[in-house]
Design a protein around this motif. Structure first.
Motif, PDB file in Angstrom:
ATOM      1  N   THR A 146       1.083  -1.106  -0.108  1.00  0.00           N
ATOM      2  CA  THR A 146      -0.011   0.111  -0.216  1.00  0.00           C
ATOM      3  C   THR A 146       0.951   1.131  -0.105  1.00  0.00           C
ATOM      4  OG1 THR A 146       0.105   0.018   2.548  1.00  0.00           O
ATOM      5  CG2 THR A 146      -1.645  -1.267   1.469  1.00  0.00           C
ATOM      6  N   ALA A 147       0.281   2.487   0.080  1.00  0.00           N
ATOM      7  CA  ALA A 147       0.820   3.652   0.197  1.00  0.00           C
ATOM      8  C   ALA A 147       1.931   3.708   1.380  1.00  0.00           C
ATOM      9  CB  ALA A 147       0.049   4.949   0.230  1.00  0.00           C
ATOM     10  N   HIS A 148       1.408   3.124   2.447  1.00  0.00           N
ATOM     11  CA  HIS A 148       2.182   2.941   3.629  1.00  0.00           C
ATOM     12  C   HIS A 148       3.411   1.951   3.524  1.00  0.00           C
ATOM     13  CE1 HIS A 148       2.490   4.638   7.686  1.00  0.00           C
ATOM     14  NE2 HIS A 148       2.816   3.514   8.191  1.00  0.00           N
ATOM     15  N   THR A 149       3.407   1.248   2.695  1.00  0.00           N
ATOM     16  CA  THR A 149       4.461   0.270   2.474  1.00  0.00           C
ATOM     17  C   THR A 149       5.868   0.972   2.036  1.00  0.00           C
ATOM     18  OG1 THR A 149       3.034  -1.596   1.740  1.00  0.00           O
ATOM     19  CG2 THR A 149       5.447  -1.641   0.948  1.00  0.00           C
ATOM     20  N   ALA A 150       5.339   2.176   1.376  1.00  0.00           N
ATOM     21  CA  ALA A 150       6.427   3.069   0.917  1.00  0.00           C
ATOM     22  C   ALA A 150       7.198   3.888   1.883  1.00  0.00           C
ATOM     23  CB  ALA A 150       5.924   4.045  -0.138  1.00  0.00           C
ATOM     24  N   ARG A 151       6.417   4.201   2.907  1.00  0.00           N
ATOM     25  CA  ARG A 151       6.932   4.850   4.076  1.00  0.00           C
ATOM     26  C   ARG A 151       7.939   3.753   5.063  1.00  0.00           C
ATOM     27  NH1 ARG A 151       6.595   9.171   7.654  1.00  0.00           N
ATOM     28  NH2 ARG A 151       5.788   8.893   9.668  1.00  0.00           N
ATOM     29  N   ARG A 152       7.365   2.615   5.215  1.00  0.00           N
ATOM     30  CA  ARG A 152       8.283   1.425   5.893  1.00  0.00           C
ATOM     31  C   ARG A 152       9.539   1.130   5.142  1.00  0.00           C
ATOM     32  NH1 ARG A 152       2.666  -1.416   6.271  1.00  0.00           N
ATOM     33  NH2 ARG A 152       2.133  -0.825   8.371  1.00  0.00           N
ATOM     34  N   THR A 153       9.317   1.210   3.616  1.00  0.00           N
ATOM     35  CA  THR A 153      10.415   1.030   2.942  1.00  0.00           C
ATOM     36  C   THR A 153      11.544   2.069   3.107  1.00  0.00           C
ATOM     37  OG1 THR A 153       9.170   0.019   1.068  1.00  0.00           O
ATOM     38  CG2 THR A 153      11.189   1.129   0.380  1.00  0.00           C
ATOM     39  N   PHE A 154      10.985   3.161   3.199  1.00  0.00           N
ATOM     40  CA  PHE A 154      11.918   4.314   3.332  1.00  0.00           C
ATOM     41  C   PHE A 154      12.696   4.266   4.812  1.00  0.00           C
ATOM     42  CE2 PHE A 154      12.914   8.590   5.228  1.00  0.00           C
ATOM     43  CZ  PHE A 154      13.514   9.336   4.145  1.00  0.00           C
ATOM     44  N   ILE A 155      11.881   3.858   6.094  1.00  0.00           N
ATOM     45  CA  ILE A 155      12.402   3.985   7.242  1.00  0.00           C
ATOM     46  C   ILE A 155      13.315   2.787   7.370  1.00  0.00           C
ATOM     47  CG2 ILE A 155      11.953   3.442   9.852  1.00  0.00           C
ATOM     48  CD1 ILE A 155       9.092   5.015   9.032  1.00  0.00           C
ATOM     49  N   SER A 156      12.920   1.521   6.806  1.00  0.00           N
ATOM     50  CA  SER A 156      13.805   0.260   7.017  1.00  0.00           C
ATOM     51  C   SER A 156      15.163   0.520   6.176  1.00  0.00           C
ATOM     52  CB  SER A 156      13.056  -0.749   6.552  1.00  0.00           C
ATOM     53  OG  SER A 156      12.504  -0.737   5.505  1.00  0.00           O
ATOM     54  N   MET A 158      16.674   3.127   5.490  1.00  0.00           N
ATOM     55  CA  MET A 158      17.557   4.371   6.196  1.00  0.00           C
ATOM     56  C   MET A 158      18.293   3.621   7.539  1.00  0.00           C
ATOM     57  SD  MET A 158      17.724   7.473   5.093  1.00  0.00           S
ATOM     58  CE  MET A 158      16.916   7.799   3.583  1.00  0.00           C
ATOM     59  N   ILE A 159      17.380   2.887   8.232  1.00  0.00           N
ATOM     60  CA  ILE A 159      17.990   2.141   9.634  1.00  0.00           C
ATOM     61  C   ILE A 159      18.926   1.072   8.999  1.00  0.00           C
ATOM     62  CG2 ILE A 159      17.417   0.692  11.367  1.00  0.00           C
ATOM     63  CD1 ILE A 159      16.254   3.246  11.872  1.00  0.00           C
ATOM     64  N   GLU A 160      18.568   0.264   7.928  1.00  0.00           N
ATOM     65  CA  GLU A 160      19.565  -0.805   7.464  1.00  0.00           C
ATOM     66  C   GLU A 160      20.927  -0.184   7.355  1.00  0.00           C
ATOM     67  OE1 GLU A 160      18.022  -4.321   4.980  1.00  0.00           O
ATOM     68  OE2 GLU A 160      17.905  -2.573   3.786  1.00  0.00           O
ATOM     69  N   ASN A 161      20.750   1.005   6.331  1.00  0.00           N
ATOM     70  CA  ASN A 161      22.110   1.722   6.016  1.00  0.00           C
ATOM     71  C   ASN A 161      22.777   2.510   7.101  1.00  0.00           C
ATOM     72  OD1 ASN A 161      22.730   0.890   3.142  1.00  0.00           O
ATOM     73  ND2 ASN A 161      20.369   1.294   3.130  1.00  0.00           N
ATOM     74  N   LYS A 176       8.033   9.807  18.844  1.00  0.00           N
ATOM     75  CA  LYS A 176       8.578   8.996  20.011  1.00  0.00           C
ATOM     76  C   LYS A 176       9.572   7.964  19.235  1.00  0.00           C
ATOM     77  CE  LYS A 176       4.667   7.380  21.753  1.00  0.00           C
ATOM     78  NZ  LYS A 176       3.702   8.211  20.976  1.00  0.00           N
ATOM     79  N   MET A 177      10.869   7.754  19.900  1.00  0.00           N
ATOM     80  CA  MET A 177      11.691   6.500  19.292  1.00  0.00           C
ATOM     81  C   MET A 177      10.970   5.358  19.350  1.00  0.00           C
ATOM     82  SD  MET A 177      14.757   6.239  18.191  1.00  0.00           S
ATOM     83  CE  MET A 177      15.644   7.774  18.680  1.00  0.00           C
ATOM     84  N   SER A 178      10.047   5.010  20.419  1.00  0.00           N
ATOM     85  CA  SER A 178       9.343   3.841  20.411  1.00  0.00           C
ATOM     86  C   SER A 178       8.992   3.376  19.018  1.00  0.00           C
ATOM     87  CB  SER A 178       8.485   3.773  21.648  1.00  0.00           C
ATOM     88  OG  SER A 178       7.471   4.709  21.245  1.00  0.00           O
ATOM     89  N   THR A 179       8.247   4.449  18.416  1.00  0.00           N
ATOM     90  CA  THR A 179       7.604   4.094  17.192  1.00  0.00           C
ATOM     91  C   THR A 179       8.624   3.500  16.218  1.00  0.00           C
ATOM     92  OG1 THR A 179       6.385   6.236  17.507  1.00  0.00           O
ATOM     93  CG2 THR A 179       5.927   5.168  15.432  1.00  0.00           C
ATOM     94  N   LEU A 180       9.825   3.680  16.271  1.00  0.00           N
ATOM     95  CA  LEU A 180      10.849   3.271  15.184  1.00  0.00           C
ATOM     96  C   LEU A 180      11.560   2.083  15.684  1.00  0.00           C
ATOM     97  CD1 LEU A 180      13.078   6.167  14.260  1.00  0.00           C
ATOM     98  CD2 LEU A 180      11.587   4.811  12.692  1.00  0.00           C
ATOM     99  N   GLN A 181      11.004   1.628  17.053  1.00  0.00           N
ATOM    100  CA  GLN A 181      11.919   0.557  17.789  1.00  0.00           C
ATOM    101  C   GLN A 181      11.525  -1.164  16.926  1.00  0.00           C
ATOM    102  OE1 GLN A 181      13.717   1.110  20.401  1.00  0.00           O
ATOM    103  NE2 GLN A 181      14.643  -1.024  19.714  1.00  0.00           N
TER     104      GLN A 181
END
Length: 200
Positions: A146-156, A158-161, A176-181
């Protein structure tokens, strides 16, 4: 914690690149593809994405462009440096992304992926049933994109790299940092490479 049970549906960098460069069988899907890639490259929520216009694009020196906005959900100012591809897409649509509701966009992206036979690899998601152990359900990954998959793609990505979570928070407007946990747990380089210590 329920977030441990969640399957994070995402694209990897190679998939984004391939999707962006792909000649689609049905060119009427070009716009939905471009919008989706732009979302993957910026991490915007769909509501913020469809409300931006040329005023949100700040032209810097050396052709650098920054997307600057206050998020609707958290009212936090975010600034995202645009990649060359994100810039190309913004220019193509004259810095305005309209024509879709969230639901219509999600329908269109699923139709596009089905049409192109993309992301048919099987994933397991879990259905929560009250007072029972979550039940596994298998399906092609594209059915959950979905559109939200794109947001998850961006965040993951960034973290992965190795981008510091605090910087990712500023780019996506989390308070909140907990949202990214969940992303830190799943995608930080240490976790990703942990199993390699057992390779022989």
């Amino acid at each position: 914690n329920n977030s441990r049970n969640r399957t994070i549906i995402r694209l990897n960098k190679d998939e984004i690149k391939e999707l962006y460069g792909r000649e689609l069988k049905n060119p009427s899907y070009n716009r939905v593809r471009d919008y989706f890639v732009f979302l993957c490259l910026t991490g915007l929520r769909f509501g913020d994405f469809i409300s931006i216009n040329k005023d949100n694009f700040v032209m810097g020196k050396d052709e650098l462009v920054t997307l600057s906005l206050f998020t609707q959900k958290t009212n936090i100012r975010v600034e995202i440096m645009l990649t060359k591809q994100a810039k190309e897409i913004a220019e193509r649509y004259d810095y305005k992304f309209d024509g879709y509701t969230n639901q219509a966009f999600n329908r269109a992206i699923k139709e596009l992926l089905k049409d192109e036979e993309l992301y048919e690899d099987e994933i397991v998601t879990y259905r929560e049933v009250l007072n029972q152990k979550p039940q596994p359900i298998k399906m092609p990954r594209r059915e959950k994109i979905t559109a939200h998959t794109a947001r998850r793609t961006f965040i993951s990505t960034m973290i992965e790299n190795g981008v510091q979570p605090i910087h990712v928070m500023h780019m996506v407007g989390h308070t909140k940092m907990s949202t990214l946990q969940i992303y830190i747990d799943r995608f930080s380089p240490k976790a990703e490479n942990a199993i390699s210590v057992l390779e022989f």
